[in-house]
Design an enzyme around this catalytic site. Structure first.
Site: not given
Length: 452
Positions: A317, A80, A407, A105, A335, A171, A361, A347, A141
């Site tokens: 991240r 208890g 590229t 909790d 990240k 309570n 860039n 993008h 209670g």
């Protein structure tokens, strides 16, 4: 605050209704284990001595509590709530001040509410109980008060009369008293009940029998929501998010669709920030003024400086840092990397373990190849550099200030400042190849069709 304060956190419950291999109080609300919430609350309310009571079935709770800097006490076997508090006595360093019993909790109680509980003691009460008025009192209670508004007794639902069951004040379990008195009263608590347990609530009746005053402090029902199941966990999360959304908007943050934005327990956002729909913040996020976070972005452990833009569909991240006025666009993952002022990654890009210089860039499809299967390596991109679309940067590598990559280039060596890196097979043409190829394929198809 003239008297010292201590806190006893009850965390010995088995939590079987969670149906989880993880101990109940280590489940998270807003990215933070519930036990952490309780320990932080105890510290915020001025407790200099904190004891976490754990059960023999959950050594992980003991380990987590000790990692958070609390003392620990074992309740074994569980008999208890009163028995659990008694288990903490030997671990408390000082019994001269006030003690409060908290629950691992029940993660959403605020320090302001706990301060009111201690104020009740300072105002002359010998025992202070935190109550609330739920929409459905159910089997809680009941807190029965006298004409002066003081607490007279706590009546368990099964023992309550019809008149007592009609009382809406119930309570929460949180109770405070001078520590020496609390343990003195607990020494008189018996276990003559159906469960053979020692109940903390009996302290109130014992105090009243000594003609000591008991007070009730009323909290909002959302604050004292206890978590016993996955459904309760979801309810606690929803209550926290609602509280956080209102707080953010009150502090000058624009949430286009508040109900679709989810915060962590420690999210920090300055005024004049705009958050579009369907954004999720993990722990450790700091966002400065005038930032825009576009829709469907996930951000954790990141710092966005003034005027930066992220998203839509961005993933930032831990260790991501966006400089002032920088831009991270759609389908970009960052990240453990730093973007300097004005840098753009617009993008379809992965930037990991890297630093990107001011006004650089980064073209679409750029990848920092930072992992060799064993170790992570760093990429450095200088100020005003231009990384062409579909570039692979094989770390460790440095692209100097003002340098370009063509590229489709695979960069395996450092690129000097203001140079062009070009590493791809020269383009060649085969005249008439397409016509010959198509004719051969069509003839083959015709033969195959004629045979069926």
């Amino acid at each position: 605050m003239s008297r010292s304060r201590s806190a006893i956190i009850l965390a010995a419950g088995q939590g079987t209704r969670m149906k989880s291999k993880t101990v109940k109080v280590l489940h998270k609300v807003a990215g933070r284990p519930m036990l952490d919430w309780a320990v932080a609350l105890a510290g915020d309310c001025g407790a200099s001595d904190i004891v976490t009571v754990w059960g023999a079935h959950s050594p992980a709770v003991r380990d987590a509590a000790e990692a958070l800097g609390t003392r620990t006490a074992l309740q074994d076997p569980p008999k208890g709530t009163g028995h659990a508090v008694l288990a903490a006595r030997a671990a408390l360093a000082d019994l001269s001040g006030d003690a409060i019993v908290l629950y691992a909790d029940t993660p959403l109680i605020t320090a302001a509410t706990v301060a009111r509980v201690f104020e009740a003691l300072e105002g002359g009460a010998s025992v202070a109980v935190l109550g609330f008025e739920p929409d459905d009192p159910a089997a809680y209670g009941r807190l029965i008060t006298n004409e002066a508004g003081d607490l007279d007794r706590i009546v368990e639902f099964k023992d309550a009369s019809e008149a007592e069951r009609a009382v809406g004040l119930v309570n929460s379990g949180v109770l405070a008293a001078p520590a020496e008195l609390l343990f003195d009263l607990l020494g008189e608590v018996g276990n003559d009940n159906a469960n053979g347990e020692y109940y903390l609530t009996d302290v109130v009746g014992l105090a009243r029998a000594r003609d000591l005053r008991a007070a009730v402090v009323v909290a909002d029902a959302d604050e004292v929501l206890g978590v016993n199941s996955r459904a309760d966990l979801a309810e606690a999360e929803a209550a926290f998010q609602s509280r956080m959304r209102q707080s953010m908007m009150a502090d000058g943050v624009t949430l286009i669709a508040p109900e679709t934005v989810f915060f962590a327990h420690d999210t920090q956002i300055a005024r004049d920030v705009v958050i579009e729909p369907n954004v999720v913040f993990g722990p450790g996020v700091v966002i400065e003024e005038d930032v825009v976070v576009h829709a469907h972005s996930h951000i954790a452990g990141a710092h966005l400086k003034r005027g930066a833009h992220a998203g839509p569909f961005a993933r930032l991240r831990p260790g991501a840092e966006l400089g002032e006025g920088s831009k991270v666009g759609n389908f970009v993952e960052i990240k453990k990397s730093q973007l300097a002022e004005g840098a753009k990654v617009s993008h379809l890009t992965y930037i990991g373990d890297a630093s990107v210089g001011a006004n650089a860039n980064i073209g679409a499809g750029t990848i920092t190849c930072n992992y060799d299967g064993y170790d992570k390596h760093r990429t450095v991109i200088g100020d005003n550099a231009f990384i062409g679309s579909n570039t692979c940067l094989v770390a460790p590598v440095t692209v100097g200030d003002g340098a370009f990559t063509a590229t489709g280039t695979i960069v395996t060596q450092d690129v000097p400042a203001d140079a062009l890196a070009l590493a791809r097979t020269p383009q060649t043409h085969k005249p008439g190849w397409a016509a010959r190829f198509n004719a051969a394929k069509q003839a083959r198809k015709a033969r195959k069709d004629s045979q069926t």
